[in-house]
Scaffold this active site. Structure first.
Site, PDB file in Angstrom:
ATOM      1  N   ASN A 234      40.337  29.362  30.598  1.00  0.00           N
ATOM      2  CA  ASN A 234      38.976  28.845  30.408  1.00  0.00           C
ATOM      3  C   ASN A 234      38.877  28.395  28.951  1.00  0.00           C
ATOM      4  OD1 ASN A 234      36.241  28.473  30.050  1.00  0.00           O
ATOM      5  ND2 ASN A 234      35.677  30.614  30.414  1.00  0.00           N
TER       6      ASN A 234
ATOM      7  N   LYS B  18      36.523  26.872  27.493  1.00  0.00           N
ATOM      8  CA  LYS B  18      35.156  26.943  26.938  1.00  0.00           C
ATOM      9  C   LYS B  18      34.811  25.669  26.162  1.00  0.00           C
ATOM     10  CE  LYS B  18      35.496  31.900  27.122  1.00  0.00           C
ATOM     11  NZ  LYS B  18      35.115  33.218  26.629  1.00  0.00           N
TER      12      LYS B  18
ATOM     13  N   HIS C 121      29.874  32.510  35.060  1.00  0.00           N
ATOM     14  CA  HIS C 121      30.483  33.109  33.860  1.00  0.00           C
ATOM     15  C   HIS C 121      29.396  33.813  33.048  1.00  0.00           C
ATOM     16  CE1 HIS C 121      32.486  33.622  30.032  1.00  0.00           C
ATOM     17  NE2 HIS C 121      33.615  33.498  30.685  1.00  0.00           N
TER      18      HIS C 121
ATOM     19  N   GLU D  17      28.818  34.017  30.016  1.00  0.00           N
ATOM     20  CA  GLU D  17      28.205  33.222  28.937  1.00  0.00           C
ATOM     21  C   GLU D  17      27.125  32.306  29.504  1.00  0.00           C
ATOM     22  OE1 GLU D  17      31.847  31.710  27.248  1.00  0.00           O
ATOM     23  OE2 GLU D  17      32.329  33.725  26.539  1.00  0.00           O
TER      24      GLU D  17
ATOM     25  N   GLU E 291      34.971  40.267  35.020  1.00  0.00           N
ATOM     26  CA  GLU E 291      35.018  40.127  33.567  1.00  0.00           C
ATOM     27  C   GLU E 291      33.949  40.997  32.925  1.00  0.00           C
ATOM     28  OE1 GLU E 291      36.944  36.093  32.421  1.00  0.00           O
ATOM     29  OE2 GLU E 291      34.790  35.820  32.595  1.00  0.00           O
TER      30      GLU E 291
ATOM     31  N   GLY F  50      36.090  38.046  24.565  1.00  0.00           N
ATOM     32  CA  GLY F  50      36.135  37.523  23.202  1.00  0.00           C
ATOM     33  C   GLY F  50      35.976  38.593  22.132  1.00  0.00           C
TER      34      GLY F  50
ATOM     35  N   SER G  43      39.641  39.392  26.986  1.00  0.00           N
ATOM     36  CA  SER G  43      40.661  39.693  25.981  1.00  0.00           C
ATOM     37  C   SER G  43      42.051  39.929  26.566  1.00  0.00           C
ATOM     38  CB  SER G  43      40.223  40.872  25.105  1.00  0.00           C
ATOM     39  OG  SER G  43      39.023  40.545  24.407  1.00  0.00           O
TER      40      SER G  43
HETATM   41  P1  PGA Z   1      38.551  35.925  26.395  1.00  0.00           P
HETATM   42  O1  PGA Z   1      37.548  35.194  27.431  1.00  0.00           O
HETATM   43  O2  PGA Z   1      39.907  35.904  27.045  1.00  0.00           O
HETATM   44  O3  PGA Z   1      38.503  35.077  25.160  1.00  0.00           O
HETATM   45  O4  PGA Z   1      38.046  37.294  26.198  1.00  0.00           O
HETATM   46  C1  PGA Z   1      37.640  35.430  28.802  1.00  0.00           C
HETATM   47  C2  PGA Z   1      36.600  34.611  29.542  1.00  0.00           C
HETATM   48  O5  PGA Z   1      35.497  34.440  29.033  1.00  0.00           O
HETATM   49  O6  PGA Z   1      36.864  34.120  30.664  1.00  0.00           O
END
Ligand code: PGA
Length: 250
Positions: free
Chosen positions: A10, A12, A96, A98, A168, A174, A214
């Site tokens: 992803n 982003k 997601h 976010e 997740e 992140g 992560s």
């Molecule tokens: P990250 O993000 O691997 O940077 O923690 C995962 C995601 O948001 O799908």
């Protein structure tokens, strides 16, 4: 039942078109023909046509990070499933955290997106996960299964079969704070158990459940060694082709 592992990146709100093309070209050189794993890249909307072009003839799949539930209409700033198919997408991430956190995406909106996606050839990657506060309040099961139940409401078993689920935990995204393999497995196995009770054992045994939060080359193998973890949805560590390739070859 054997489930083909999925490693999805992803990207982003990172990378220009030129950067997307560059990363895809490097990634192709590193993982092309590596048939054991289903690899997917999800760049921004603006880079999807360039990415599709760079992926021509490749086994690497292309996904979008979001989609709207209507076919067309007065929805400023939104993108439909038809538009995604038009530029060569095969997957779409929905729900997601976010999107849920910063853009007030509700379970009802996620459910509408899912209802729309399953009428198309696009494979939905449905994200669920609890916040740190919810985990500390011991509400993981209620939150995660609640999100799933509301997202999947009204879908037939056949439709649910087509979905990829991504667990997740919000506190692990992140933050560099990965769930331990045991903590992740606990939730994955709970989700699979719920799917078995709600739909069928067959469905629960066949559906892929990815872990996200992560994931890095250094922890992917121990996560993938868990019986109910079938892949990873990766943000940060998927931006670099070398590290992405290491994830694919876990
Ligand atoms: P990250 O993000 O691997 O940077 O923690 C995962 C995601 O948001 O799908």
């Amino acid at each position: 039942m054997s489930r083909k592992p999925v490693i999805a990146g992803n990207w982003k709100m990172y990378k220009t078109q030129a950067e997307v093309i560059g990363t895809i070209e490097e990634l192709r050189a590193l993982v092309e023909g590596y048939a054991e794993v289903e690899v997917v890249v999800c760049p921004t909307f603006t880079s999807l046509p360039a990415a599709a072009n760079a992926l021509r003839g490749s086994s690497i799949g292309l996904g979008a990070q979001n989609v709207h539930w209507e076919e067309e209409g007065a929805f400023t700033g939104e993108i439909s499933t038809e538009m995604l198919l038009d530029v060569g997408c095969q997957y779409a991430i929905i729900g997601h955290s976010e999107r849920r956190q910063h853009f007030s995406e509700s379970d009802e909106m996620v459910s509408r997106k899912l209802q729309k996606l399953i009428q198309t050839p696009l494979t939905p990657i449905l994200c669920v996960g609890e916040t740190l506060e919810e985990r500390e309040a011991e509400r993981v099961e209620e939150v995660v299964l609640g999100q799933l139940e509301r997202a999947l409401a009204g879908l037939t078993v056949e439709s649910v079969f087509r979905i990829i689920i991504a667990y997740e935990p919000v506190w692990a995204i992140g933050t560099g704070r990965t769930a331990t393999p045991e903590v992740a497995e606990e939730v994955h196995s709970m989700i699979r158990g719920w799917l078995s009770e709600t739909y069928s054992e067959d469905l629960a045994g066949g559906i892929r459940i990815l872990y996200g939060g992560s994931v890095k080359p250094g922890n992917v193998a121990e996560l993938m060694a868990q019986p109910d973890i079938d892949g990873a949805l990766v943000g940060g560590a998927s931006l670099d082709s070398q590290s992405f390739a290491q994830l694919v070859k876990y």
